[in-house]
Structure formats: structure tokens, C-alpha cells
Motif scaffolding. Structure first.
Motif, PDB file in Angstrom:
ATOM      1  N   GLN A  23      -8.262  -6.034  -2.300  1.00 21.77           N
ATOM      2  CA  GLN A  23      -9.025  -5.641  -1.113  1.00 21.77           C
ATOM      3  C   GLN A  23     -10.295  -6.479  -0.969  1.00 21.77           C
ATOM      4  OE1 GLN A  23      -7.623  -3.471  -3.210  1.00 21.77           O
ATOM      5  NE2 GLN A  23      -6.800  -1.691  -2.107  1.00 21.77           N
TER       6      GLN A  23
ATOM      7  N   THR B 217      -0.862  -3.530  16.578  1.00 17.66           N
ATOM      8  CA  THR B 217      -1.723  -2.714  15.741  1.00 17.66           C
ATOM      9  C   THR B 217      -1.035  -2.543  14.387  1.00 17.66           C
ATOM     10  OG1 THR B 217      -0.696  -0.715  16.592  1.00 17.66           O
ATOM     11  CG2 THR B 217      -2.718  -1.423  17.659  1.00 17.66           C
ATOM     12  N   GLU B 218      -1.834  -2.178  13.386  1.00 17.25           N
ATOM     13  CA  GLU B 218      -1.329  -2.062  12.017  1.00 17.25           C
ATOM     14  C   GLU B 218      -0.872  -3.410  11.462  1.00 17.25           C
ATOM     15  OE1 GLU B 218      -2.181   1.275  13.448  1.00 17.25           O
ATOM     16  OE2 GLU B 218      -0.192   0.846  14.219  1.00 17.25           O
TER      17      GLU B 218
ATOM     18  N   ASP C  63      -9.709   0.190   9.397  1.00 17.62           N
ATOM     19  CA  ASP C  63      -9.308   1.587   9.475  1.00 17.62           C
ATOM     20  C   ASP C  63      -8.582   1.870  10.779  1.00 17.62           C
ATOM     21  OD1 ASP C  63      -9.331   4.297   8.464  1.00 17.62           O
ATOM     22  OD2 ASP C  63     -10.729   4.732  10.089  1.00 17.62           O
ATOM     23  N   LEU C  64      -9.138   1.359  11.891  1.00 17.98           N
ATOM     24  CA  LEU C  64      -8.579   1.706  13.192  1.00 17.98           C
ATOM     25  C   LEU C  64      -7.449   0.782  13.628  1.00 17.98           C
ATOM     26  CD1 LEU C  64     -11.838   2.612  15.110  1.00 17.98           C
ATOM     27  CD2 LEU C  64     -10.119   4.160  14.207  1.00 17.98           C
ATOM     28  N   LEU C  65      -7.472  -0.458  13.180  1.00 22.01           N
ATOM     29  CA  LEU C  65      -6.479  -1.411  13.670  1.00 22.01           C
ATOM     30  C   LEU C  65      -5.482  -1.848  12.602  1.00 22.01           C
ATOM     31  CD1 LEU C  65      -8.924  -3.648  15.731  1.00 22.01           C
ATOM     32  CD2 LEU C  65      -7.301  -2.002  16.658  1.00 22.01           C
TER      33      LEU C  65
ATOM     34  N   ASP D 290      -1.670   0.747   6.360  1.00 17.62           N
ATOM     35  CA  ASP D 290      -2.027   1.379   5.106  1.00 17.62           C
ATOM     36  C   ASP D 290      -1.563   0.585   3.896  1.00 17.62           C
ATOM     37  OD1 ASP D 290      -3.272   3.792   6.124  1.00 17.62           O
ATOM     38  OD2 ASP D 290      -1.291   4.211   6.945  1.00 17.62           O
ATOM     39  N   ILE D 291      -0.935  -0.577   4.142  1.00 19.75           N
ATOM     40  CA  ILE D 291      -0.505  -1.319   2.957  1.00 19.75           C
ATOM     41  C   ILE D 291      -1.318  -2.580   2.720  1.00 19.75           C
ATOM     42  CG2 ILE D 291       1.784  -0.602   2.240  1.00 19.75           C
ATOM     43  CD1 ILE D 291       2.937  -2.342   4.444  1.00 19.75           C
TER      44      ILE D 291
ATOM     45  N   LYS E  35      -6.108  -3.236   4.175  1.00 17.93           N
ATOM     46  CA  LYS E  35      -7.336  -2.502   3.816  1.00 17.93           C
ATOM     47  C   LYS E  35      -8.337  -3.458   3.180  1.00 17.93           C
ATOM     48  CE  LYS E  35      -6.353   1.666   5.211  1.00 17.93           C
ATOM     49  NZ  LYS E  35      -5.938   2.912   4.581  1.00 17.93           N
TER      50      LYS E  35
ATOM     51  N   ASN F 152     -13.118  -0.188   3.149  1.00 21.42           N
ATOM     52  CA  ASN F 152     -12.281   1.005   3.185  1.00 21.42           C
ATOM     53  C   ASN F 152     -12.209   1.658   1.819  1.00 21.42           C
ATOM     54  OD1 ASN F 152     -11.005  -1.188   5.132  1.00 21.42           O
ATOM     55  ND2 ASN F 152     -10.752   0.833   6.030  1.00 21.42           N
ATOM     56  N   VAL F 153     -12.137   0.815   0.788  1.00 19.25           N
ATOM     57  CA  VAL F 153     -12.092   1.358  -0.565  1.00 19.25           C
ATOM     58  C   VAL F 153     -13.397   2.080  -0.869  1.00 19.25           C
ATOM     59  CG1 VAL F 153     -11.870   0.800  -2.989  1.00 19.25           C
ATOM     60  CG2 VAL F 153     -10.522  -0.459  -1.314  1.00 19.25           C
TER      61      VAL F 153
ATOM     62  N   SER G  77     -13.513   5.312   0.987  1.00 16.21           N
ATOM     63  CA  SER G  77     -12.590   6.281   0.408  1.00 16.21           C
ATOM     64  C   SER G  77     -13.104   6.810  -0.926  1.00 16.21           C
ATOM     65  CB  SER G  77     -11.222   5.614   0.261  1.00 16.21           C
ATOM     66  OG  SER G  77     -10.485   6.211  -0.759  1.00 16.21           O
TER      67      SER G  77
END
Lengths: 383, 303, 410
Positions: B85, B167-168, B246-248, B251-252, B255, B259-260, B263
Motif C-alpha cells: 500500500q 470505478t473500482e 476509498d470512493l473510486l 478492495d483489492i 488501497k 486507507n490503511v 482503517s
């Protein structure tokens, strides 16, 4: 990419010879900055474009440099047509009014910029030589913001000279300097031009500067050349009222041409008659402007007698102002029917000046110094 | 106030007494006090606290409770676990900086030299996004890039979108970062380009450099202070950003370190030391990069 | 577990006491918000183990009589709203009747985030400016374990006995001495029947090829992993093992990796359903009702998987530092009147915990009153195999949260 970033511009045009402008016109929207202008500047001459701001002289210079393209007409050096070519393709360099030095480069790198772009292997040596010529060799490692105005001016000159252009353009190069420095640089520029023998085109609004340095002056007004010639000839015999006024001072008044011979014209105003050689008359009929320069007038306290026939006398008038300038004393004299006239008398006498405002006086001059030009209304109505 | 007054007296009248000289000497320090206090309260103290947390251990059985045991392994653990990350943060921030430069420089150039009377309008367009919240703008991007939005549906219709959505993906994250930090790139470049005398650019052309060479040799070097400021102002916040990922992002594999940290701070019980250690690592790496970068392209080189 | 490990090294001990002495100064700095402030407050040496202090807590002086105020922190969209006036009718009525001003704020959008914001101050027994907060069972468990809520004076709350019998006994608060449920909900499967063209019955139906990349799941692992565990035949209310949790987590990981699951999100998963990025997912019951209303699309469907769904309750509690507990208890009691509870239930569409509310609502809105997702019967819960996720020990909680964050790539 290789071609894009190549060091030399492949289309550089070698051209040698006189600079010629043929019927060049430049329009910005509705405004005509340069109007049908034709001009030949002989190779190796020091040429001045003189005129008030907005007369088109800078636009003209920028067209020669390639920074503007003419709307019509051609620009040539020798037989090479440069019209439409880019600035970097022309054997022309400019010394900009604000110097436009590269602030991020040292003085030496500034001067070597041009030779490097042309891929010359000895760019640095050339730069040093050019800096030596303008006596700036000792500051070669500095950056422009660390230099004084005069020093920057010299660097700008070296940066242009180092390229040995066919034509060197100077855009009001001394405008930002103080008077003393300006005088020095005028002499210096002239010295350098004589030494390198390049064609210099010097744009200025300072008539004294133009007259000091230039071999030939072209006086521009409203996009046109009013008159062109040596400084002395322009001063001695202006052919338009604008030139007469812009180059030095002139007493001018309207008069009617009443008679003429093969060699002379006779004019009349308020009962006075003035004769002058026909060759000194730009206009020979009707209402004209009759002019004579202030330093050509003699002032006397009594009506002069026994003058040679070539002398003209006007008076009596009344002194309304006296100012002492050192070299001369300047008088303003009111002559009934003529208005105010200006007379410069050299201070040759040992006695102090004793003329006072209110004193009566007479003015006289040699008719060979007088000239006629078209009235300004007549001039304005000519297309 | 008295010190100030004394200093003024000392400046305007001849210095007579010793106390006046003293007054003049301490005035600059007195003027520094509010700024120093501010710095100490809101920068130094939290920094020290964060440093302490980063070497604490969690209290077994009591989530949210920690004790100081000089646990420097927090750093090793955080790095060994979250290096992907961290690396990704710099990669994305670097990409976003490059993109923002490629978009922002021409924009700033156009504003400085070509915009004419449109300059103010363009300026407003560049600054306008600042008037909306950062998060709302990013959510708006989610709508724009949504599957049924114009971009994704067009690309899908042309079979140009391998995954089926924008996205994602990392592309969306980098695009979001680029968009969000673009003004920080554009404005400094604009302000340094605006100071470039157009005559100097003309001089480049006059001295046998074509348009590109003039840009490379004259315009670009002269705008380097702005480029330097712009890249830093884009890269640094982008590297620490977590909103875009986070928004765009997914989850793999999108990040970022932000974000870490988020979290670990908010969702993982007992994650404070790890979050603090990661924050410090991020800060240290950025400082090192900053140091190297300004050494290489430093302002003393320019003007 | 309950005693703190005292540092043995003398240097460390000295440093610990040094840090402790710095506490007063830190307190003065207050909470500035953001990570720095969180770090600031967290930077404490081992405090007194919280469980020990539970019995001898000194409650702050109750200012209710003179200071007629309640500050209520709740979740978003969790109270009835009058669309025309944008006010909360039941709350307006309460204020009118009692003369107490209620400052209602939708502060909470995530159990962890909100708890971590306020917990450091509460542990220091500092006021947080709130008199009532609402946490889900497992987080309520943590709040009570740390002794961060005040006991309720049930004598003052005549309507509290209206609490549904099934919710009276909870492991984290035997006898409901500290908490009262606000609303509850189900975790299940939501989908758009029109867009999908079929019905979904099981969690595994979500991994169908035509749903690839169109599925969102909740970032609350108790629901997402809970449903998967139920599908795996695990009793999530009983003594499941870490391995069983891990199996469920791995399944989520797998479906994220293969692109089936588009996003794992808390609140914002609704946006993806609205924008069309997703058409199905693991969702909360009330949210689907909201989605139906907001998109004006009745094809949004909520079902409990055949293998069972999750149920949870959000609990009202009074923060340990609140100085308005009588006022607050009055408010909690007010919402336990069946007619008031019915009004709220009709709006928020979550499980109503108040006896008699169903009958009240049936008078005006028979359809809603018959909705088993709002008024579930015991038979319904048994038939649908609805289970609550067992309360985790703090170690399990920390362990699973860490594992879950890995699933989310964090």
C-alpha cells in the motif's frame, strides 16, 4: 522527436545584402500600423527609424525580425525573400527594449544561446569574444538580475552581435538608461557598429540619439515614412511640417505664395514679403508653411540697416520671455501679425545679456535657411 | 506593546540607553511568540504524541488502551505488512503528479499567454472546484464514471473497457487524484509563467530557437519554480490521500497507505501504533524525497 | 487479562511515569479532531484497567432540572421526518410536552468510527457534549465492558416494560440495566428484481456469472461474513471457531478477487445500487425500504437467505459523562410508548422493539403493521433461521477486525 529537439534549425536562411522592404503594410484589425512602406537600407549602414510612439516604427522592426508578419508586401535581404519565415530562420537579431535577457542563464550562456542553437562548435569562445567587445568579460559568470541596467544593455547587445547577423535591430535600446550612460552608450554603439560593419537598424523616438548615431534617418509618422536622409539634410531641409517640428524646433507660419521666378519664390503675410530659393520649397503655390529654425535668427534692438539682400528682416516685435541656457540665450518674441517666434542667440559677447522681456526688437535671417512645407490641413487632406 | 514602542523609539531617535538596544533586540523574538506557540501546540505536541504512540503496544484484553514499551517493531511490522500500500501510494501519487503536470502545464500556459480576456474566466474555472467539498467532488466523479454514466457506457458499447467498469480500478483512483489536485499544480505554474516577459520568449525565437526549443530552453526553465511548487503541492497530499482510493478504488489492489492508516485508526481495535508508525514512515519518506528533489531542482538554481 | 503488565525495566518504568505526568497538559489541549488529536489522546500509558472501576463510578451531578437539554447522537435516517417541514414530528411533540430542548444530530455513520472518536474522552471521564448515543449490540458490549455508560433508573421509566420480551435478556447487559433498544434490523440479500429478472434465494446466488461486478456487500463483517457462515451451516449465535470465521472471510476475499463483489462498503453501498453500479448485495432491511422510496422503484426486494439471516439491535445508552440523565431517560421512556414507537417504525422501516406498537400502527397502516421485517413474530424468526452474531471477546474482536481489514486490502 529527434527532429523536434535538434539543435539547429534546418531552415535557417543565409542571406547577404541590402535590406529591402517592398510596399509593406501591417494591419491590426482596423488599425493600420504600417502603411505601404518601401525602404532600402544599404548593407553596413547605421539606419535609424525615428518617430513618436505609435508611428509604426516598432511594428516595422518586428516585421523585419519576423516577430510579426506583414499583411501585404515583401521583406528581403539581398535577393532572399524572408517574408513569411520565422524569426529563427532569419539572419537578423534584435536588442530588445527591455533587454529580454534569459534570467535563468548566466551572462555567458545568454550570449552563447544563439551560436549554440545554430550548432556552432565554438559557441563559448564566440560568446566570450562578444562579451569582451562590449567590455563585459569580467561579469560573464553572473546572472542578469545581478547586473545594472547599463550592464544588461551591453549583454543584450553582445547576445545579438555574437551571431554576426546580416541585420541587427535595436528597439529603443537606450530608453531605460539615465542620460549620462545613454551618451556613453551612444558613442559605444557607434564604435561597435563601425568595427563590426553590420547593418544596424535603430528604432528610437529620441531625435538627438538618432542624429548622433545614424548615417541615415527615416522619420516615420502614422505608418508612413515622412522623410528619409542624412541627419544634417533632414535638419536643414525638412520636407514636411511634422519633420520640421519632430527634428529640433522650427518657427513656422502660414503665408501665401505671391510670385515666383525660375530660382525663387516670394511669399506674403501681414504686408511682409519673404523670398526663398525655389529648391528649398517643398510646396510652391497657394498657402504654405514658411519656416526657419530658431538658431538661424538674429535678434537686434534696433531695426537693422545695410543688410545684404539675401537677409530677411521682421519687426518690430516685443520680447516676451528670456531664458539663459549657458550655450545660448533663448528668446520668445511676439511679432504683431505673426505670433510668437523663438530665437536662440549664441552667447559670444563678453557682456552679460541685457535684453529684458518687454524690450522692442527686430529679427533677421538668411533666406537660404528658410524652407516651405505644406500646411498641416493640406497634408491631412492628401490621401 | 512596550517592547514595540521601545523599538520604535530606538529606531527613530539616537540610541542612548542600553535598555533601548535591548528592546530592539528582543522585539523580533516577541513577534515570533504567537507563531511559535501555534506551532508547538498544533504541530510539535501532536508530533511528539504520534511518535510516542508509534512505539507503544496495545494493552492485551483492552482494545483502545496502550502502554509505552519502545516497541520499534511496530515500524518493522507495519512496513513488512503494508509495504504494497505504501509503494502504491507513491506510485499513484507519482502518476497523478505527472498527469496533473501534463494537463496543468498547458492549461497554465494558455492562461498566461493565450487567454487574453478569457483569462479571468479560465482562472475561475480552475479555482471553482475549491468552493465545493473535496468529498462531494469525488462522489460526483463516482457518478460520472458509473457503469450507466456516459463515459463507461460509451466505452462499454465500443468494447474498450476490459473489466466492464471504470470505478473500482486504479485508473479511476489516479484520475480522481489528478482531478482533485490539478489546481495545486496549475496555479503555481500559472503564477510563475505569468511573470515571464513575453519578450524573453520572443528573444528565444530571435536567437534561432524554434518554438519547441524556446519552450525547452527558456519558458520551461523559467517556470521551474512553479513546476517545483506544483509538483510538491500535488505529490505530497496525493501520497497521503485516502478519499480517492476509498470512493473510486477497489478492495483489492488500489488501497493506499492513507486507507490503511484510516482503517487502523478507526476500525481495527488496537491499531493506533501501527497507524502512527505508518504515518511517520510516510512522513519520513516524503521528507527524504522532498530533500532530494529540492536538492536536485532547488530554487537556488532558479533566479 | 485484568491486571496490567507492569514494565520491569527501570528505564521504561521511568519513561512511563514521565508520560503519565504529561497527561494533565494533554488534557488541556482538548480534542482538535483528526488523526493527530486521536493520537494525542491515545498516547497514554496503561491506565487503570477499566473493568475494575465499573462499580465505584462517580456519576456527574444531574443538571436535568435546571438545564432542560438533551444532546442526542444517532445514525442517519433513523428518526421520523416530516418531508414538508424537515422536522421530526415525534421529537417536536416531546419537546412541546416536556419543555426540554433536544439537539438531535446524525453523528454516527459507523460503530467503530464514532466510538473511536469519543472513547478516548470518555475513558478520561471528560464530557463529549452528548447525552444519548446509539450503538449496535457488539459495540454496546464494548461500551459497557469499558464502563462508558450510565446505569438507567428504570423506576423513572414507566414505559420501559413495553420492551419486546425477546430483547429483554442480552448477554452484554443482563436485565437491561444500561441500555434500551432503539431499533433493530436484519442482514440479508437485497436485489432489483426487474433488472435481474429473477429472484435470489441464497448467498451463493450472488456469485452468479451475470452478477459479476454488480454486487455490493456490507463492510460490517458480522453481517457479510455472518450470512456466509450461516450458509456454511455455522451457528453464528453459538460458539463458532476462528477457522470458521476465516473460511467465510476467505470466501469474501475470493469473490472480491474474481470480480464478483464490486465493493465492500458501509453507508455508501446504497449509492452504488442507486447509480446502477450494482443491482444486488448483502444489505440491511431498512435500507432497502429507503431505497424503494428514494428510487420510486418497487422492484427492490429484501429477502433473508434460506440458510438464515442476521439480526441486530441498536441500543440507546447514556454516556458516562452526561449531566442530563433524567431528561434523557424521560426521552427514552417517551419512545417506548406504543403510539410514538409506531410513528417511528412507520417511517424508518426497521424492527420496532416496543410492544403494542404494531397494534397502534395497524389502526392507520395495516400493510406496514403486517410487515415481518418491522414486527417479526417468533415463528417468523425461527422459520427464517434468523440469528444474532454472538458477542465477541475483545481479543476475538481485535483479531477478526484485523483479518477483515486485510480482506478489504487495508
Amino acid at each position: 522527436m529527434m527532429a523536434l529537439f535538434s539543435k539547429t534549425s534546418g531552415s535557417f536562411r543565409e542571406a547577404k545584402g541590402d535590406l529591402r522592404l517592398e510596399a509593406v503594410t501591417k494591419k491590426f484589425g482596423d488599425f493600420t500600423a504600417v502603411d505601404d512602406l518601401s525602404l532600402t537600407v544599404p548593407r553596413g549602414s547605421f539606419f535609424a527609424l525615428l518617430g513618436p510612439s505609435g508611428c509604426g516604427k516598432t511594428t516595422n522592426l518586428r516585421m523585419i525580425a519576423g516577430l510579426e508578419q506583414p499583411s501585404q508586401g515583401r521583406i528581403l535581404i539581398g535577393d532572399t525573400d524572408l517574408t513569411g519565415s520565422r524569426p529563427y530562420e532569419r539572419p537578423v537579431n534584435t536588442v530588445f527594449q527591455s533587454y529580454a535577457l534569459f534570467p535563468h542563464l548566466t551572462v555567458r550562456d545568454n550570449v552563447a544561446f544563439g551560436p549554440k542553437r545554430r550548432g556552432l562548435p565554438d559557441a563559448m569562445e564566440k560568446a566570450d569574444a562578444a562579451l569582451k567587445l562590449v567590455q563585459m568579460g569580467h561579469l560573464a559568470g553572473r546572472k542578469p538580475p545581478q547586473l545594472s541596467g547599463g550592464q544588461q544593455q551591453r549583454v543584450a547587445l553582445a547576445r545579438a552581435l555574437v551571431n554576426e547577423p546580416e541585420v541587427l535591430l535595436l528597439d529603443e535600446p537606450l530608453g531605460a538608461l539615465d542620460l549620462k550612460l545613454r551618451r556613453e552608450m551612444q558613442v559605444e554603439l557607434k564604435r561597435i557598429q563601425t568595427r563590426v560593419g553590420l547593418t544596424f537598424i535603430h528604432v528610437t523616438h529620441d531625435q538627438e540619439e538618432a542624429m548622433t548615431m545614424a548615417d541615415t534617418i527615416a522619420v516615420m509618422n502614422k505608418g508612413r515614412i515622412e522623410q528619409m536622409g542624412t541627419p544634417a539634410s533632414l535638419y536643414d531641409l525638412p520636407r514636411t511640417a511634422f519633420v520640421a517640428r519632430f527634428l529640433g524646433q522650427a518657427n513656422m507660419f502660414e503665408a501665401e505664395v505671391v510670385s515666383s521666378t525660375a530660382d525663387t519664390l516670394t511669399l506674403e503675410r501681414a504686408g511682409h514679403h519673404f523670398t526663398l530659393p525655389r529648391k528649398r520649397a517643398a510646396v510652391e503655390t497657394g498657402t504654405v508653411l514658411y519656416g526657419v529654425r530658431p538658431e538661424k535668427l538674429f535678434l537686434s534692438e534696433k531695426a537693422p540697416t545695410d543688410l545684404p539682400s539675401r537677409m530677411v528682416t521682421l519687426g518690430p516685435g516685443r520680447i516676451i520671455d528670456v531664458s539663459f541656457t549657458g550655450v545660448s540665450t533663448n528668446y520668445i518674441v511676439d511679432v504683431p501679425g505673426f505670433g510668437a517666434a523663438s530665437a536662440f542667440e549664441q552667447n559670444l559677447d563678453v557682456d552679460p545679456v541685457h535684453n529684458r522681456p518687454g524690450d522692442e526688437c527686430w529679427l533677421s535671417w538668411d533666406q537660404g535657411h528658410a524652407f516651405t512645407v505644406a500646411t498641416e490641413t493640406a497634408e491631412a487632406s492628401t490621401p | 506593546m512596550t517592547a514595540l514602542a521601545q523599538a520604535q523609539i530606538a529606531n527613530t531617535t539616537a540610541v542612548e540607553g542600553d535598555h533601548r538596544v535591548k528592546g530592539r533586540r528582543i522585539t523580533p523574538y516577541l513577534l515570533l511568540i504567537p507563531g511559535l506557540l501555534w506551532l508547538v501546540m498544533f504541530f510539535v505536541v501532536p508530533m511528539v504524541q504520534l511518535a510516542i504512540v508509534s512505539i507503544e503496544s496495545k494493552f492485551p484484553g483492552y482494545p483502545g488502551y496502550y502502554y509505552l514499551d519502545w516497541n520499534v517493531f511496530n515500524y518493522a511490522n507495519a512496513l513488512s505488512e503494508f509495504w504494497p500500500q505504501l509503494l502504491r501510494s507513491f506510485l499513484f501519487a507519482g502518476l497523478a503528479t505527472i498527469m496533473a503536470f501534463l494537463i496543468g502545464y498547458p492549461l497554465a500556459y494558455a492562461m498566461a499567454f493565450k487567454a487574453g480576456r478569457w483569462r479571468n474566466v479560465m482562472m475561475i474555472c480552475v479555482v471553482a472546484p475549491f468552493f465545493t467539498s473535496f468529498i462531494l467532488r469525488t462522489i460526483a466523479w463516482r457518478q460520472i464514471l458509473a457503469d450507466e454514466g456516459p463515459i463507461a457506457s460509451t466505452l462499454n458499447a465500443l468494447h474498450l473497457l476490459p473489466g466492464g467498469h471504470i470505478t473500482e480500478t486504479w485508473v479511476a483512483v489516479v484520475a480522481g487524484l489528478t482531478y482533485n489536485f490539478l489546481p495545486f499544480m496549475t496555479l503555481p505554474i500559472y503564477s510563475s509563467l505569468e511573470r515571464v516577459d513575453p519578450k524573453v520568449i520572443e528573444a528565444g525565437g530571435d536567437l534561432y530557437a524554434n518554438g519547441l526549443t524556446t519552450f525547452r530552453r527558456v519558458t520551461l526553465p523559467m517556470s521551474m519554480p512553479g513546476v517545483l511548487a506544483g509538483t510538491l503541492m500535488t505529490f505530497i497530499p496525493a501520497a497521503g490521500d485516502y478519499v480517492n482510493a476509498d470512493l473510486l478504488g477497489s478492495d483489492i489492489d488500489t488501497k493506499m497507505v492513507g486507507n490503511v492508516i484510516e482503517s487502523q485508526f478507526f476500525r481495527v481495535p488496537g491499531g493506533f501504533p501501527t497507524a502512527a508508525a505508518l504515518s511517520f514512515t510516510l512522513m519520513a519518506i516524503i521528507l527524504l524525497m522532498l530533500f532530494a528533489y529540492t536538492r536536485r531542482f532547488g530554487t537556488e538554481e532558479l533566479l | 487479562m485484568s491486571s496490567r503488565p507492569a514494565p520491569t525495566d527501570p528505564t521504561v518504568r521511568a519513561l512511563v511515569s514521565m508520560v503519565q505526568s504529561g497527561l494533565t497538559r494533554r488534557r488541556m489541549l482538548g480534542l482538535g479532531g483528526g488523526a493527530a488529536a486521536a493520537a494525542l489522546l491515545a498516547a497514554c500509558a496503561p491506565p487503570t484497567p477499566p473493568a475494575a472501576g465499573k462499580t465505584d463510578v462517580v456519576l456527574p451531578k444531574d443538571l436535568s432540572a435546571t438545564d432542560k437539554v438533551i444532546n442526542w447522537a444517532n445514525w442517519t435516517a433513523y428518526l421520523d421526518v416530516d418531508d414538508a417541514t424537515k422536522t421530526h414530528p415525534t421529537l417536536e411533540a416531546f419537546q412541546k410536552a416536556t419543555g426540554i430542548t433536544v439537539n438531535y444530530s446524525e453523528d454516527i455513520d459507523d460503530n467503530n468510527t464514532y466510538f473511536n472518536k469519543i472513547a478516548p474522552q470518555l475513558r478520561e471521564k471528560q464530557a463529549i457534549g452528548r447525552d444519548l448515543f446509539v450503538f449496535t449490540d457488539w459495540m454496546a458490549n464494548r461500551v459497557l465492558r469499558e464502563g462508558l455508560a450510565q446505569p438507567l433508573d428504570l423506576i423513572q421509566m414507566p414505559h420501559a416494560p413495553n420492551l419486546l420480551p425477546s430483547l429483554r435478556e442480552v448477554s452484554f447487559d443482563p436485565g437491561r440495566r444500561y441500555s434500551l433498544p432503539w431499533q433493530g434490523g436484519f442482514g440479508g440479500i437485497g436485489y432489483n428484481k426487474n433488472k435481474l429478472g429473477r429472484d435470489l434465494k441464497n448467498v451463493s446466488d450472488l456469485w452468479a456469472p451475470d452478477l459479476k461486478g454488480k454486487v455490493v456487500v456490507l463492510s460490517e463483517f458480522r453481517d457479510t461474513a455472518g450470512l456466509i457462515m450461516q450458509a456454511n451451516g455455522v451457528d453464528i449465535s453459538g460458539s463458532f471457531t476462528k477457522a470458521q470465521v476465516q473460511t467465510a472471510f476467505e470466501e469474501v476475499s475470493k469473490h472480491i478477487a474474481d470480480g464478483s463483489i464490486r465493493r465492500v462498503k458501509g453507508n455508501s453501498y446504497l449509492e452504488d445500487l442507486k447509480s446502477g453500479n450494482a443491482i444486488a448485495g448483502i444489505v440491511w432491511s431498512g435500507d432497502l425500504a429507503t431505497l424503494k422510496a428514494e428510487t420510486e422503484d418497487d422492484s427492490w426486494t429484501f429477502v433473508l437467505p434460506e440458510s438464515g439471516g442476521t439480526i441486530w439491535t441498536d441500543n440507546m445508552m447514556i454516556p458516562i459523562t452526561s449531566a442530563h440523565r433524567s431528561n434523557t431517560m424521560k426521552l427514552m421512556d417517551y419512545y417506548y410508548q406504543p403510539e410514538v414507537a409506531a410513528q417511528v417504525a412507520a417511517y424508518v422501516n426497521y424492527i420496532c422493539p416496543v410492544l403494542g406498537a404494531q397494534e397502534e400502527l395497524a389502526k392507520t397502516d395495516a400493510t406496514t403493521a403486517a410487515n415481518p421485517f418491522i414486527f417479526p413474530t417468533d415463528t417468523f424468526l425461527t422459520e427464517q433461521k434468523v440469528q444474532a452474531f454472538r458477542a465477541l471477546t475483545s481479543d476475538e474482536d481485535a483479531d477478526y477486525s484485523t483479518l477483515w481489514s486485510k480482506v478489504l486490502g487495508e
